[in-house]
Scaffold this active site. Sequence first.
Site, PDB file in Angstrom:
ATOM      1  N   GLU A 170       0.792  -1.232   0.000  1.00 40.04           N
ATOM      2  CA  GLU A 170       0.000   0.000   0.000  1.00 40.04           C
ATOM      3  C   GLU A 170       0.827   1.286   0.000  1.00 40.04           C
ATOM      4  OE1 GLU A 170      -3.027  -0.056   3.028  1.00 40.04           O
ATOM      5  OE2 GLU A 170      -4.141  -1.618   1.996  1.00 40.04           O
ATOM      6  N   GLU A 362      -5.264  -8.507   0.598  1.00 44.29           N
ATOM      7  CA  GLU A 362      -5.937  -8.238   1.880  1.00 44.29           C
ATOM      8  C   GLU A 362      -7.414  -7.985   1.620  1.00 44.29           C
ATOM      9  OE1 GLU A 362      -4.331  -4.981   4.224  1.00 44.29           O
ATOM     10  OE2 GLU A 362      -2.272  -5.676   3.897  1.00 44.29           O
TER      11      GLU A 362
END
Length: 459
Positions: A170, A362
Amino acid sequence: MMRDQSGTGFPEGFLWGAAAASYQIEGAAYEDGKGLSVWDMFCRKPDAVWNGQTGDVACDHYHRYREDVGIMRDIGLRAYRLSISWPRVLPEGTGAVNERGLAFYDRLVDALLEAGIAPHVTLFHWDFPLSLYHRGGWLNRDSADWFAEYTSVVVRKLGDRVKDWMTLNEPQVFVGAGHYEGRHAPGDRLRFAEILRICHHVLLAHGKSVQAIRAASPGRCNVYYAPVAQVKIPASSSPEDIEAARAATWSVAARTTWTNTWWMDPVFFGRYPEDGLRLFAGELPEIRGGDLEIIAQPVDFCGVNVYWGVPVRAGAGGAPEVVPHPVGHPITAFEWPVTPECLYWGPRFFYERYGRPIVITENGLSCRDWISLDGEVHDPQRIDFTARHLRELRRAMAEGAVVNGYFHWSILDNFEWAHGYKHRFGLVFVDYPTGRRVPKDSARWYRELIASNGAILGA
Ligand code: FCB
């Protein structure tokens, strides 16, 4: 390509996994020669983290990893996504290697393999070495080489056994929340031009890390990356709304790090998106000849973290327009909207654009879980949320999106960054004062799901 022989909608060999990250679970922040990270520093700033909490002990996974791997084996995980703490391996970020730190990951990987669980290793999940921050951090173009050096150290040690590597987790968040909005470590609020410079260095770091992994890995391995997907969901099934959602998913429309294409087009196509180049003109960093070739090293999968999506419709002239959720729309404890279709439209759009097998690196939710009077942790909302999302993922796969795996966030309740221990994302409850683990109802459900290769999701 993997085939669905079981008729469940998921191919044999589908990677049913769960994920966690070093700083969020390991603890042992000052042990065995580990250096400091920006998170060790940030947690000490007044009011930076909820109730002044830190990852000093966290789930104490550093000492309890055998028990945790045993729980993963009981659930039947086929893969576990872990991350490595850069300053645990290189206390100063570059130079001297801390063999005791590296030995921890060596033991962990062996334990996973003995349990029949494939380690998918993320090299950077936000615990940046504090020493390197003091040398300019990601603002310093050398950061790409520092990351490549660290990558080589890790892959030389573990590459005989680890076959799946992710570079960065991320970048939108550690750059945006960490360096622009000041909510995450290191807590900076830089100018946007500096943010774009950081973005470029982070992308270079990704590319050099891919090169370093391929160079140091003794055999064939898969390399990928885990940006967070900004998914737009068509508000209806009309072609206009679908097109509006697609256009919004792929646009750079604001001076922010929260986009897909700024982070992914350079990696998959070797170029920055035109709309972003126009919007950011005047603030762009120096892009040297050869940089984009480095950034666009071939990767094997398209990893994406997907938590929720934003409904969009075609407004005037077809322009994308956000549609608010109706009053009372479900939200998680984090107050994130529950939008299962994000696991349909996300994989569909990302596969369509980038053409690589998708891995959901995720997906999950936080709930206000606690131990009930009967001694168990009942989390029906986690089961319902996950089932709804996986049904949507299955639909995307049935319609042609190639998806290799799904990692639930998270295996354990853990340190949720600036929110401390307020949020519980785990399939397994952690009683922090004692360290006791209690598998939740969802862990038992996930075990059945994996054992049936998705059949229990029903029609
Ligand atoms: C993601 C992070 C992960 C965790 C989840 C809830 O943004 O990658 O570490 O915090 O959100």
